[in-house]
Design an enzyme around this catalytic site. Structure first.
Site, short mmCIF file in Angstrom:
data_model
loop_
_atom_site.label_atom_id
_atom_site.label_comp_id
_atom_site.label_asym_id
_atom_site.label_seq_id
_atom_site.Cartn_x
_atom_site.Cartn_y
_atom_site.Cartn_z
N ARG A 222 0.94 -0.96 -0.01
CA ARG A 222 0.25 -0.31 -0.34
C ARG A 222 0.58 1.44 -0.02
O ARG A 222 2.08 1.10 0.81
CB ARG A 222 -1.01 0.07 1.18
CG ARG A 222 -2.10 -0.71 1.59
CD ARG A 222 -2.96 -0.42 0.65
NE ARG A 222 -4.21 -1.67 0.24
CZ ARG A 222 -4.48 -2.48 -0.80
NH1 ARG A 222 -3.04 -3.13 -2.11
NH2 ARG A 222 -5.55 -3.45 -0.18
N HIS A 270 -0.65 0.17 -9.57
CA HIS A 270 -1.63 -0.32 -8.31
C HIS A 270 -2.30 -1.87 -9.57
O HIS A 270 -3.34 -2.91 -9.43
CB HIS A 270 -2.72 -0.15 -7.70
CG HIS A 270 -3.46 -0.76 -7.04
ND1 HIS A 270 -3.47 -0.22 -5.90
CD2 HIS A 270 -3.18 -2.01 -6.56
CE1 HIS A 270 -4.32 -1.35 -4.91
NE2 HIS A 270 -3.92 -2.74 -5.00
P1 NDP Z 1 -1.56 -11.88 4.99
O1 NDP Z 1 -2.39 -11.42 5.89
O2 NDP Z 1 -1.94 -12.94 4.45
O3 NDP Z 1 -0.23 -11.21 4.92
C1 NDP Z 1 0.56 -10.38 5.78
C2 NDP Z 1 1.94 -10.22 6.92
O4 NDP Z 1 2.41 -9.31 7.25
C3 NDP Z 1 1.87 -11.82 7.71
O5 NDP Z 1 3.16 -12.41 7.98
C4 NDP Z 1 2.26 -11.17 9.01
O6 NDP Z 1 2.44 -11.93 9.66
C5 NDP Z 1 2.93 -9.76 8.61
N1 NDP Z 1 2.70 -8.54 9.19
C6 NDP Z 1 1.47 -7.94 9.53
N2 NDP Z 1 1.01 -6.87 10.22
C7 NDP Z 1 3.48 -7.21 10.79
C8 NDP Z 1 3.19 -6.39 11.99
N3 NDP Z 1 3.45 -5.75 12.25
N4 NDP Z 1 4.79 -6.64 11.56
C9 NDP Z 1 5.03 -7.35 10.92
N5 NDP Z 1 5.00 -8.29 10.20
C10 NDP Z 1 3.69 -8.25 10.22
O7 NDP Z 1 -1.82 -10.93 3.18
P2 NDP Z 1 -1.99 -11.42 2.30
O8 NDP Z 1 -0.33 -11.68 1.71
O9 NDP Z 1 -2.52 -12.05 1.31
O10 NDP Z 1 -1.24 -9.34 1.55
C11 NDP Z 1 -0.72 -8.32 1.37
C12 NDP Z 1 -0.80 -7.39 1.11
O11 NDP Z 1 -0.35 -6.85 -0.29
C13 NDP Z 1 -2.21 -6.98 1.11
O12 NDP Z 1 -2.67 -6.54 2.87
C14 NDP Z 1 -2.43 -5.51 0.44
O13 NDP Z 1 -2.38 -4.52 0.62
C15 NDP Z 1 -1.24 -6.18 -0.49
N6 NDP Z 1 -1.57 -6.42 -1.78
C16 NDP Z 1 -1.32 -5.18 -3.13
C17 NDP Z 1 -2.15 -5.98 -3.73
C18 NDP Z 1 -1.24 -5.01 -5.33
O14 NDP Z 1 -2.26 -5.43 -6.57
N7 NDP Z 1 -0.54 -4.13 -5.29
C19 NDP Z 1 -2.55 -7.03 -4.45
C20 NDP Z 1 -3.32 -7.61 -3.35
C21 NDP Z 1 -2.77 -7.52 -2.16
P3 NDP Z 1 2.15 -13.27 10.34
O15 NDP Z 1 2.21 -14.15 9.68
O16 NDP Z 1 2.76 -12.95 11.89
O17 NDP Z 1 0.53 -12.72 10.92
C1 OXD Z 2 -5.47 -6.14 -3.30
C2 OXD Z 2 -5.16 -5.06 -4.21
O1 OXD Z 2 -5.28 -5.81 -2.16
O2 OXD Z 2 -5.25 -5.87 -5.88
O3 OXD Z 2 -6.49 -7.42 -3.64
O4 OXD Z 2 -4.74 -4.65 -3.59
#
Ligand code: NDP
Ligand code: OXD
Length: 307
Positions: A222, A270
């Site tokens: 993000r 994006h």
């Molecule tokens: P998940 O919820 O599966 O994974 C999130 C990860 O971040 C987990 O490993 C979690 O740790 C870690 N995390 C969260 N908070 C913290 C913190 N404070 N400190 C350290 N680690 C942290 O999310 P996804 O992998 O499915 O997606 C991640 C992000 O990607 C989405 O939220 C979205 O914003 C972005 N995205 C962007 C897209 C694009 O086109 N640009 C498309 C899709 C998604 P833990 O394993 O310990 O819970």
């Molecule tokens: C998502 C994205 O969060 O597209 O899926 O950014």
């Protein structure tokens, strides 16, 4: 079920959900519909306040992986459970996109594109994957798949998550006190964190300074993870070699933003990974049925952690 989104794909989502489950009435939020009967809202960057007019809502379903836009709505109905998308295409597409950016960087392709415009013939030494360590902030659905694919390509991988984790082949770090060590190993840093209170602004001057000199940043999570001015300064001083950015504080990126014309920044609108409607529809329908049956939802989001 109601679909609320402000882009061109609203009709497409309504049609796909209707076709997948003809027994469930699916409404377009812009058309007249019985708000009292709606149990589930399938949303993507909905207008603020648009969720508060459904008194019997049992689930707010993000049609993407991220949910930050839901919690950012000051009028979002606080007691309603939230779900998100976890989908094999979404994870694979993200991994392919990031890997494309990584190879473009280590094989100097970004520089050669620039050189071509100036008819400049200037060969540079390239790096092999085995000589590069990629740091992944966020080792969830997307970060985990990326780590696996990078390891298969012979990259070294370090990962950072909130809770301690084992990941075969990668060195894992967790929690605020281990972030510095993870950063210190990251020749290329990929941000795949959810946007939460804890992660907003995490790509700031203090943390960028901990990367090895000449590191490359890829932010596909993000825009609000990044402090824009801090990135510009790190590029200016040469501490960072470049950055690939797919997400921004304000989207579309405003025309006067300095990122547009920065030679060391590669931009995309994006699109790193976009929900595949056909692939994602079944899990949304399944959640509607679970809601009706009083069963636990798939891919629930914790209000406490914000992801
Ligand atoms: P998940 O919820 O599966 O994974 C999130 C990860 O971040 C987990 O490993 C979690 O740790 C870690 N995390 C969260 N908070 C913290 C913190 N404070 N400190 C350290 N680690 C942290 O999310 P996804 O992998 O499915 O997606 C991640 C992000 O990607 C989405 O939220 C979205 O914003 C972005 N995205 C962007 C897209 C694009 O086109 N640009 C498309 C899709 C998604 P833990 O394993 O310990 O819970
Ligand atoms: C998502 C994205 O969060 O597209 O899926 O950014």
């Amino acid at each position: 079920m109601v679909v609320i989104r402000q882009d061109q794909r609203l009709g497409e989502w309504v049609n796909a959900l209707t076709e997948a489950a003809p027994d469930i009435p699916v409404y377009n939020y812009l058309e007249d519909h019985p708000r009292n009967e709606v149990k589930m809202a399938v949303v993507w960057k909905h207008p603020d306040g648009s969720l508060s007019c459904y008194p019997h809502l049992g689930c707010i379903a993000s049609s993407g992986a991220g949910v930050d836009f839901i919690f950012d709505d000051p009028e979002f109905p606080k007691g309603v459970p939230v779900s998100r998308v976890v989908d094999p295409f979404l994870t694979a597409d993200m991994s392919e996109f990031v890997i494309a950016r990584i190879f473009a960087h280590i094989k100097n392709l970004n520089i050669y594109s620039r050189d071509q415009r100036h008819k400049s013939w200037h060969p540079l030494p390239y790096r092999r994957s085995s000589a590069v360590c990629v740091g992944i902030l966020g080792m969830g659905a997307l970060g985990g798949k990326l780590a696996l694919d990078l390891l298969n390509l012979n990259f070294r991988v370090v990962g950072w998550s909130r809770s301690p984790k084992n990941f075969r082949g990668a060195t894992m770090y967790s929690g605020a006190d281990q972030l510095a060590t993870c950063l210190a190993h990251s020749d290329i840093l990929v941000c795949l964190l959810p946007l939460t209170r804890e992660t907003r602004g995490i790509l700031n001057s203090k943390h960028l300074a901990l990367l090895p000199r000449g590191a490359y940043l890829i932010n596909v999570a993000r825009g609000a993870h990044l402090v824009d001015a801090d990135l510009l300064e790190a590029l200016e001083t040469g501490h960072l070699a470049g950055a690939s950015l797919d997400v921004f504080h304000s989207e579309p990126l405003p025309a006067d933003h300095p990122f547009w014309i920065h030679e060391a920044i590669q931009l995309s609108p994006h699109v790193a990974s976009v929900s595949d409607i056909a692939s994602v529809t079944p899990q949304l329908i399944e959640n509607y049925r679970r809601l009706e049956a009083g069963k636990a939802l798939l891919n629930p989001v914790s209000r406490l952690t914000g992801y």
